[in-house]
Structures are given as structure tokens and as C-alpha cells.
Design a protein around this motif. Structure first.
Motif, mmCIF file in Angstrom:
data_model
loop_
_atom_site.group_PDB
_atom_site.id
_atom_site.type_symbol
_atom_site.label_atom_id
_atom_site.label_comp_id
_atom_site.label_asym_id
_atom_site.label_seq_id
_atom_site.Cartn_x
_atom_site.Cartn_y
_atom_site.Cartn_z
ATOM 1 N N GLY A 216 123.386 -39.058 98.648
ATOM 2 C CA GLY A 216 122.977 -39.577 97.342
ATOM 3 C C GLY A 216 123.444 -41.009 97.121
ATOM 4 O O GLY A 216 122.991 -41.677 96.199
ATOM 5 N N GLU A 273 111.016 -46.392 96.976
ATOM 6 C CA GLU A 273 110.895 -45.233 96.091
ATOM 7 C C GLU A 273 111.112 -45.688 94.653
ATOM 8 O O GLU A 273 111.708 -46.733 94.396
ATOM 9 C CB GLU A 273 111.951 -44.172 96.423
ATOM 10 N N ASN A 275 112.762 -44.089 91.008
ATOM 11 C CA ASN A 275 113.455 -42.999 90.350
ATOM 12 C C ASN A 275 113.255 -43.182 88.854
ATOM 13 O O ASN A 275 112.978 -44.296 88.390
ATOM 14 C CB ASN A 275 114.938 -42.980 90.710
HETATM 15 N N1 GLY Z 1 121.811 -44.192 94.640
HETATM 16 C C1 GLY Z 1 120.551 -43.595 94.854
HETATM 17 C C2 GLY Z 1 120.053 -42.779 93.760
HETATM 18 O O1 GLY Z 1 120.610 -42.728 92.683
HETATM 19 O O2 GLY Z 1 119.047 -42.134 93.976
#
Ligand code: GLY
Ligand code: AMP
Length: 417
Positions: A216, A273, A275
Motif C-alpha cells: 500500500g 491509476e 484513487n
Molecule cells: N500510497 C498509495 C495509495 O494510497 O494508494
């Protein structure tokens, strides 16, 4: 302003820390929180994935702003439930959070908005997987379509490893390998106005030298001395604003935090990506540098009045965060180990270095590990070298049996590479 934060990782600890320092915040609550957040916010044992329970808690507390931290509650529609009750909520709707929840959806939005990203195929059968892998050649990039806490992505030179991961997923995105340094750029948006934050870099691999499995995130730093000063403006124009405009056009406006994970390739910036929430551990360093009080900015995003926000201001300091993870992370972590040294860090390293808790909980008088990523030790300094020294000095005071951390966070950037 009474604020309720949903989540319990180091990102939520960083959010709560900043909110607790904001003079406009009169009461701070967090659900479920962790042992560190308990020091700055009142904790409530509510299931973060349960929209009605979160809404009921917000009503009971008289919360004037709810901030949803992690992706799982966002994708589950928790922000929708809170907004339906008439409470301002920072975080996208379940539909807009599909930008993170489905890599195939994100690719579709990017194609429609003309946002530069890796060429890709969405595959649902082993035959499609094999054809796509053959088409691209090594290194192979194979991504599980759904949420996987940053661990559903395999990047490998080995065809068999790539095929196995591709065949094990129901729906998988196979894409072109992007070379070049990665940058995380966050933007706060109300669905129309887009306010970029300062860029940060994350360290995704478990081991020094970017070896080992994807995680992560094992550490982060900001600012990026090597990055083009025009980067933020360019990404705002080519990535962030077109994406926000496209989601509004589709009738599913995105309000909250849009996180662009970028590769700076020789052919220009490409999105790796999106988020739908603040990144962890990048938030720890971004918020360490933010001077503007946070609550008002988040409330304007929630209310759709971000156009009235004055430009954000940043501290002229560098920030570094180092993640201390449990034994065996990112595999099944060992938990329940006592954490030593927290008081020493508070006594000797504050205010320049401090511990943000991730997977921790209280057990009697002790604080024990309760997850894969346990702590995020964050420090500021005049430059990256000083911030690194302070962060690692504090990490050295933490005792956690079997724990692991990277020793090279921000090392290259501090050395001017
Ligand atoms: N540090 C990568 C995430 O928060 O997905
Ligand atoms: P993601 O969950 O999509 O961010 O992927 C996790 C990590 O895998 C990224 O931070 C990159 O380090 C790596 N990665 C993902 N996609 C690519 C790509 N197309 N080319 C190279 N590396 C990638």
C-alpha cells in the motif's frame, strides 16, 4: 465546526491531526479510529462500511462535516448516505468512486476525456489474457479490476507469473509498461472547481531499492526537487480538470479528493491509476506542509463552493514519512506485538517528528500492532536531508518485534538524483 472522520489508518490520523490544529474545528470525532487518533479525537466503534450507522452517528454528534477517508466505504456509498441526510460530506458518491473501484471504468473515463494513460485491454478469459500479454511483451503489467488495497497489481518480467495472476482474476486489465519516476498528485474538488495540492512521491515496493512485492506504500516525501515546476499546472490541465469535467458530464460528479498516480515517461505524463481518496502515506507529507487550515477547504468541496476558496499556502519545508510495517507484510501480517518507544519520540523528537498510527490498538496499558502497516513516522525539516534524518532518528526509537521499514525513503531525492 464539528467534524467526524471515518477510517482508522495513518491517513486518518494525519487528517485528524491537521483538523485538531484548525481553530475552526470545535469538536473532532473519528470512527473507528486507532490508538493514536484517540489522542486528538473522540473515537466511536462504528462500522465504517455501514452507511446508515455512519449517518446515525453523524446526526447524534451534530456533525457539520463528515470526511470519509478510505476507499471501501466510498465505493460502498457511505458518502451518499450521509449527504442524503443533509450533512455535508467530503468524499465522492459510490458511482463516482468507481474511478478507483474499477480500473476498467477509470480507463473508460480517461479515454472519453482524452487523458493520457497506458494502452490497455480489459480481459475476462484466460485466452484474452494470453493474447494481451503476448501483444505487449515484458515487463508485464496485470491489474485485478476490483479494489485490492494496492496489492492487486503485478508488474513482472516473468510471463508465467503474469499469466497466473491474470488467470486468477475474474476481470483483469493488462496494460503497457510505463517507464519513469512516479508522482502522486492530489486535488480537492467539488465536482467543478479543481484545487491541486503539492506533489509527493510514494515508495510502493516493500524493500530498499524498489525490490520486493507491491504494498500500500512504505514511505513518501514532498516536495519533489527533481520535478518540473510546471508539472502541477500541466496535470491540472491534461488530467485532473478533464476527468472531473467528464464525470460531471456523465451525471456522476466527483466531489472529494481525486488522486492521480502518474508516471513521468520520456513521452510525457501518463496516468497509472486514479484513487478516490487521500493516498496513504502521501497524505502524511502533504498535510505536514499545508499551511491553510484544512476544515474550511474540505467543507467548501463538500458544499460545492470551492470557487470561493483562496489559494492554498504551503510551508517552505520538506516532509518525509517512513512506514513501520508488521512482520510478513504485505503477506498476512503478525499482529498483537507491543509497540515501544512512542513516549520517547513524543519527548525527544516533537514537534519536528511525530508518529501517526495506522494498525494499532490499546491493550491494557500497552499499544499493540493491529494491522500490516502499523505506524507512519513523519518529520519535517529545512530540506529533505534534515526531514529524513529526523524521521529515521524517530524510527530508531520505535521497538516492534519483527517489524520492517525501508531505509531509503527520499534518499535519492535528498542526494539530488
Ligand atoms: N500510497 C498509495 C495509495 O494510497 O494508494
Ligand atoms: P496501481 O494500483 O495501479 O497504482 O499499481 C500499483 C503500482 O504498480 C504502481 O504504483 C506502479 O509502481 C506499478 N504500475 C502500475 N501500472 C503500471 C504500468 N502501466 N507501468 C509500470 N508500472 C506500473
Amino acid at each position: 465546526m464539528k467534524v467526524l472522520v471515518i477510517g482508522g489508518g495513518a491517513r486518518e490520523h494525519a487528517l485528524c491531526r491537521s483538523l485538531s490544529l484548525d481553530p475552526d474545528v470545535t469538536a473532532l470525532h473519528c470512527a473507528p479510529g486507532n490508538a493514536g487518533i484517540a489522542e486528538v479525537a473522540e473515537l466511536h466503534p462504528v462500522d465504517a462500511l455501514d452507511g446508515s450507522a455512519v449517518t446515525a452517528l453523524a446526526q447524534e454528534l451534530g456533525a457539520e462535516l463528515v470526511v470519509v477517508g478510505p476507499e471501501a466505504p466510498l465505493v460502498a456509498g457511505v458518502a451518499d448516505a450521509v449527504r442524503e441526510a443533509g450533512i455535508p460530506c467530503f468524499g465522492p458518491s459510490g458511482e463516482a468512486a468507481q474511478l478507483e473501484g474499477s480500473k476498467a471504468f477509470a480507463k473508460d473515463v480517461m479515454a472519453a476525456a482524452g487523458v493520457p494513460t497506458a494502452r490497455s485491454y480489459v480481459c475476462t478469459t484466460p485466452e484474452e489474457v494470453d493474447t494481451a500479454l503476448d501483444g505487449f511483451g515484458p515487463p508485464y503489467v496485470v491489474k485485478d479490476d476490483g479494489l485490492a488495497a494496492g496489492k492487486g497489481v503485478v508488474v513482472t518480467e516473468d510471463l508465467e507469473t503474469a499469466r497466473q495472476h491474470g488467470h486468477a482474476c475474474d476481470r483483469v486489465v493488462i496494460e503497457e509498461f510505463l517507464d519513469g519516476p512516479e508522482v502522486s498528485l492530489f486535488a480537492i474538488t467539488d465536482g467543478s472547481t479543481v484545487l491541486p495540492l503539492t506533489p509527493a512521491q510514494d515508495f510502493k515496493r516493500a524493500l530498499d531499492g524498489d525490490e520486493g512485492p507491491n504494498t500500500g506504500g512504505m514511505g513518501a516525501y514532498s516536495p519533489l526537487p527533481w520535478a518540473d515546476p510546471k508539472l502541477v499546472d500541466e496535470v491540472l490541465e491534461t488530467v485532473l480538470q478533464p476527468t472531473v469535467d467528464e464525470l460531471r458530464r456523465r451525471g456522476t460528479p466527483f466531489s472529494g479528493l481525486l488522486y492521480a498516480g502518474l508516471a513521468i515517461t520520456s513521452r510525457g505524463v501518463r496516468v497509472i491509476e486514479f484513487n478516490a481518496r487521500f493516498g496513504d502515506p502521501e497524505t502524511q507529507v502533504v498535510l505536514a506542509r499545508l499551511r491553510t487550515p484544512l476544515a474550511g477547504v474540505l467543507l467548501r468541496a463538500a458544499n460545492g463552493t470551492l470557487d470561493a476558496q483562496a489559494p492554498l499556502t504551503w510551508r517552505d519545508e520538506a516532509a518525509v514519512t517512513v512506514v513501520v510495517a508488521s512482520h510478513n507484510y504485505p503477506g498476512t501480517p503478525r499482529t498483537g506485538d507491543p509497540i515501544e518507544g512512542l513516549d520517547e519520540v513524543a519527548a525527544q523528537d516533537a514537534p519536528h517528528a511525530y508518529v501517526l498510527h495506522a494498525g494499532t490498538k490499546r491493550s491494557g496499558d500497552a499499544v499493540v500492532s493491529a494491522g500490516g502497516r502499523v505506524l507512519s513516522v513523519t518529520a519535517t525539516g529545512a530540506d529533505l536531508t534534515e526531514a529524513r534524518e529526523r524521521a529515521y532518528a524517530a524510527v530508531g526509537r520505535i521497538g516492534l518485534d519483527g517489524s520492517q521499514h525501508r531505509t531509503d525513503i527520499a534518499a535519492k531525492a535528498a542526494a539530488g538524483h
